[in-house]
Design an enzyme around this catalytic site. Structure first.
Site, PDB file in Angstrom:
ATOM      1  N   ASN A  52       0.819  -1.212   0.000  1.00 50.92           N
ATOM      2  CA  ASN A  52       0.000   0.000   0.000  1.00 50.92           C
ATOM      3  C   ASN A  52       0.854   1.264   0.000  1.00 50.92           C
ATOM      4  OD1 ASN A  52      -2.344  -1.485  -0.004  1.00 50.92           O
ATOM      5  ND2 ASN A  52      -2.604  -1.416   2.219  1.00 50.92           N
ATOM      6  N   ASP A  99       1.400   1.488  -9.562  1.00 51.64           N
ATOM      7  CA  ASP A  99       0.064   0.920  -9.544  1.00 51.64           C
ATOM      8  C   ASP A  99       0.071  -0.518 -10.044  1.00 51.64           C
ATOM      9  OD1 ASP A  99      -2.766   1.090  -9.148  1.00 51.64           O
ATOM     10  OD2 ASP A  99      -3.014   1.323 -11.306  1.00 51.64           O
ATOM     11  N   ASP A 120      -5.738   0.159  -3.471  1.00 55.99           N
ATOM     12  CA  ASP A 120      -5.267   0.375  -4.839  1.00 55.99           C
ATOM     13  C   ASP A 120      -6.306   1.089  -5.684  1.00 55.99           C
ATOM     14  OD1 ASP A 120      -5.200  -0.631  -7.793  1.00 55.99           O
ATOM     15  OD2 ASP A 120      -3.153  -0.936  -7.083  1.00 55.99           O
ATOM     16  N   HIS A 121      -7.512   0.538  -5.717  1.00 51.47           N
ATOM     17  CA  HIS A 121      -8.550   1.142  -6.541  1.00 51.47           C
ATOM     18  C   HIS A 121      -9.087   2.433  -5.935  1.00 51.47           C
ATOM     19  CE1 HIS A 121      -8.456  -2.118  -9.360  1.00 51.47           C
ATOM     20  NE2 HIS A 121      -8.678  -3.005  -8.418  1.00 51.47           N
ATOM     21  N   ASP A 124      -6.719   4.912  -7.250  1.00 48.66           N
ATOM     22  CA  ASP A 124      -7.050   5.103  -8.667  1.00 48.66           C
ATOM     23  C   ASP A 124      -8.220   6.072  -8.824  1.00 48.66           C
ATOM     24  OD1 ASP A 124      -5.064   3.399  -9.514  1.00 48.66           O
ATOM     25  OD2 ASP A 124      -6.372   1.657  -9.707  1.00 48.66           O
TER      26      ASP A 124
END
Length: 425
Positions: A52, A99, A120-121, A124
């Site tokens: 992370n 990423d 992660d998303h 994003d």
């Protein structure tokens, strides 16, 4: 999806414990070129670096460039220093690299979890408006409708990919997709602006492209058509002919497989319809100062938190198998701003520029506080349930069988298993 709708309940967390990430990436560039670059890059990371944190470091590359916009290209037109445009391209590329290797780092260190996908998303989603704001500045689009469109349009494919993943439980990336080919094109455009200057996008195409006169069907390029004029049609055509149909196809296929009704899923578009229509209404109003006084940067920062919370809630409900979340309270001020911008249409007096200015800055603070309060609560809850840390790797003993499993996974990645995906959280 029966049971409590609370995604942080004990019942919901039980699903999170057993969650396994699934994705499909059909990009030839990803599978045959960039995969080798990502596999080599992840080996440069120290084993103590949490996945992370890798994601977060990539996002910092975008935030630094947003700061450069405010310092060197505050009008979003420029031209700014040449190195800034190259910094945009390098920052976006580094963000993409991080990423794509954060999942590999997770598998490498044996720290894969549902929190990794959420984080992660979630990043994003935050990046959707900020990375694209760099594109607006790089192309010299300014605080115009085209500039606002460029900064905000990535929210559309991100939402529908998230919606698709919610129903299919698999992230699908087509042969030509935004995170790979789209990002390469964006970085290339930024580099071109660095080499030739952002004014290149305002040049007339007819001055540089000559069409042969002996074609079976006569073609003629409009005299005033610029490269910039093609930008919006190309993006919209790509989205409506490729991305959106693919998302609908996969969702419908998944619903039929599970013998579930199809029509209700389209009601889940409501949050994005409200988000998009409110943005368009507010920005397009002749009574608004958002574009007239160049408040596009603060607007994009605000919507970064709004959209980030909207999509991250969907991801969380996907991970915990909860009902689809139709609403987030940070949408309410956006709808209010759209209504406020069109009050004269209903016979009311126009809101003064001072009031609207305070409104957008107040909205920014509200959206940011709401986002971080919610994010911290969610992360703390997941970390407690899974007995992990968010940004550091918790020391623990790994048995021989587990270590052997990690070794086999890394060996499979090194051998170039084309079934492995860009994000292996």
């Amino acid at each position: 999806m029966a049971g409590s709708a609370d995604p942080l309940s004990d019942e919901a967390m039980a699903h999170l414990k057993s969650y396994k990430y699934s994705s499909v990436d059909k990009s030839l560039i990803s599978n045959h070129i960039l995969r080798h670059y990502w596999n080599a890059s992840v080996k440069l990371l120290p084993m103590w670096l949490a996945p992370n944190m890798v994601t977060l470091l990539g996002f910092f590359c975008i935030l630094i460039n947003v700061l450069f916009i405010q310092i060197y290209i505050p009008d979003l037109i420029g031209p700014g220093p040449t190195w800034v445009y190259y910094s945009f391209a390098a920052g976006l590329w580094m963000y993409s690299t991080m990423d794509n290797i954060d999942g590999k780092q997770a598998r490498r260190t044996g720290t894969s979890s549902g929190l990794g996908e959420l984080f992660d998303h979630g990043i994003d989603s935050l990046n959707c408006t900020l990375g694209s704001l760099c594109e607006t500045a790089a192309m010299g689009l300014g605080p115009s409708k085209t500039g606002a469109f460029t900064a905000l349009v990535p929210c559309l494919p991100m939402f529908f990919s998230t919606w698709e993943t919610y129903h299919t439980h698999t992230l699908y990336l087509g042969a030509f997709n935004g995170p790979t080919e789209g990002l390469i094109l964006a970085c290339s455009a930024m580099a071109v602006s660095g080499y030739l200057g952002p004014q290149i996008w305002s040049y007339r195409i007819a001055d540089y492209v000559t069409i042969p006169k002996d074609l079976p069907i006569p073609l003629e390029i409009p005299a005033d058509l610029t490269f910039r004029d093609l930008w919006v049609p190309i993006i919209l055509t790509t989205f409506f002919t490729a991305h959106l149909p693919a998302c609908i196809y996969h969702v419908v296929k998944a619903r039929r497989r599970d013998n579930l009704p199809i029509a209700p899923v389209f009601l889940e578009w409501l949050p994005m319809v409200l988000f998009t229509s409110s943005c368009c209404a507010w920005l397009a109003s002749p009574h608004s100062i958002l574009l007239a006084e160049n408040h596009l940067l603060i607007f994009c920062l605000t919507l970064s938190f709004v959209f980030g919370r909207l999509t991250t809630k969907i991801i969380l409900h996907h991970l915990t198998r909860r009902p689809f979340p139709y609403w987030t309270s940070s949408l309410a001020p956006l709808i209010g701003g759209a209504v406020m911008a069109w009050l004269p249409l209903f016979g009311f007096q126009r809101v003064s520029p001072v009031v609207e200015r305070w409104y957008i800055y107040g909205y920014f603070v509200y959206a940011m506080v709401l986002y971080f309060a919610w994010a911290v609560r969610v992360i703390n809850r997941i970390c407690a349930v899974l007995d992990i840390n968010c940004l550091t790797i918790k020391k623990r003993k790994i048995d021989l069988k587990e270590a052997k499993g990690f070794s086999n996974e890394l060996k499979s990645t090194a051998n170039g298993d084309v079934r492995s995906t860009k994000k292996e959280l």
